[in-house]
Design an enzyme around this catalytic site. Structure first.
Site, PDB file in Angstrom:
ATOM      1  CE  LYS A  51      -4.406  -1.495   0.289  1.00  0.00           C
ATOM      2  NZ  LYS A  51      -5.603  -0.761  -0.718  1.00  0.00           N
ATOM      3  CB  SER A 303      -1.152  -7.824  -0.816  1.00  0.00           C
ATOM      4  OG  SER A 303      -1.995  -8.732   0.110  1.00  0.00           O
TER       5      SER A 303
END
Length: 319
Positions: A51, A303
């Site tokens: 992110k 992720s």
């Protein structure tokens, strides 16, 4: 809709400010997953998640006037940390809206970067509504977790790294929460190598885009229930839906039981600790529902690695 050039521009912006994570070839997982396994370990990224890529790109794109106003973001955790970290690095004030049931490790991370935190509801729509109120009341600029082209382009930079490290990659397996990651990755990957297959992964307890594909339009869910806390968005974002329909070859859902097994398998066989949202593709491969062949070079995007350690302890004890 973003394209390859947008992602290349994002890479120039964030170069040197985020990590270029390695591409790992992991033969130890080949037999269990039924393919030639590669891992993109964004759990090793700053803040422990991909992110920071999109957050940094978005914040660096702000005007000087916008920087003075500060930013606001809503997130279940990893985007919150990305925005808080990027804002701190750039000297910008940040307010973050997180769910009341957020991962405590992610909450602690956000606070460590000095951001102001509000805990609101359990649904993505509730967080978004509060973020919109703060934006209106305080004049802050919103850094949306997945509905912003700057975010999408920043996330897509990892696809450029993957294909530079292994140009002959056949398949990318990408987790889906709000859809910004897979939109950026698919746009970049297909731009570089049109023949590459992109598989999107969702938890069975929050299949927003899988249901949207069946309905032919973005849908909202009345309830989400999954161990994969980073994927608990309750609706399909319209622009991401259009991009997924155009660029993502296959959508696959996976039950929480297989996600749990994937966390343990990755830890025991690859010596990597990744959070549940990261390993949905590995769970599907373990269950035999991921459409790949033994000869395929398959990159599983991990992720993030911001595990709830108490949850992880219980998960390991139950296996």
């Amino acid at each position: 809709m973003i394209g390859l050039e947008d992602v290349k521009q994002a890479r120039e912006w964030i170069g040197g400010k985020v990590l270029k994570t390695p591409l790992l070839r992991v033969p130890a997982l080949d037999q269990a997953l039924g393919c030639q396994v590669y891992l993109k370990p964004e759990n090793l990224q700053l803040t422990g998640s991909f992110k920071i890529r999109g957050a940094m790109n978005a914040i660096l794109s702000l005007t000087e006037e916008e920087k003075k106003k500060g930013v606001v973001a809503c997130s279940s955790g990893n985007h919150a940390q990305g925005v808080a970290c990027a804002a701190k690095m750039c000297g910008i004030d940040a307010a973050i809206v997180m769910p009341t049931n957020c991962n405590p490790v992610k909450l602690s991370g956000v606070k460590s970067y000095g951001a102001r935190v509000e805990l609101v509801g359990t649904l993505g729509s509730e967080r978004e509504a509060r973020a919109a109120e703060i934006m209106e009341q305080e004049g802050r600029v919103q850094i949306h977790p997945y509905g912003d082209d700057r975010i999408r382009a920043g996330q897509g930079t990892m696809a450029l790294e993957i294909l530079e490290d292994e140009p002959s990659m056949d398949v990318l397996v990408v987790p889906i929460g709000g859809g910004g990651l897979i939109t950026g990755v698919a746009a970049a990957a297909k731009g570089v190598k049109p023949s590459i297959r992109v598989i999107g992964m969702e938890p069975a307890g929050a299949p927003r885009y899988s249901l949207s594909r069946k309905e032919g339009k973005p849908v909202s869910l009345s309830h989400v229930d999954t161990i994969a806390d980073g994927t608990r968005t309750d609706h399909a974002e319209p622009e991401n839906f259009r991009a997924i329909e155009r660029l993502v070859d296959t959508l696959v859902t996976v039950e929480d039981e297989w996600i749990k097994r994937a966390v343990v398998t990755l830890l025991s066989s690859a010596k990597i600790m990744a959070e549940p949202s990261s390993v949905m593709g590995i769970g599907a491969a373990l269950s035999g529902t991921l459409p790949v062949k033994e000869t395929d070079k398959v990159c599983f995007v991990l992720s993030g690695g911001n595990n709830d350690l108490k949850q992880l302890e219980g998960l390991l004890a139950s296996m």
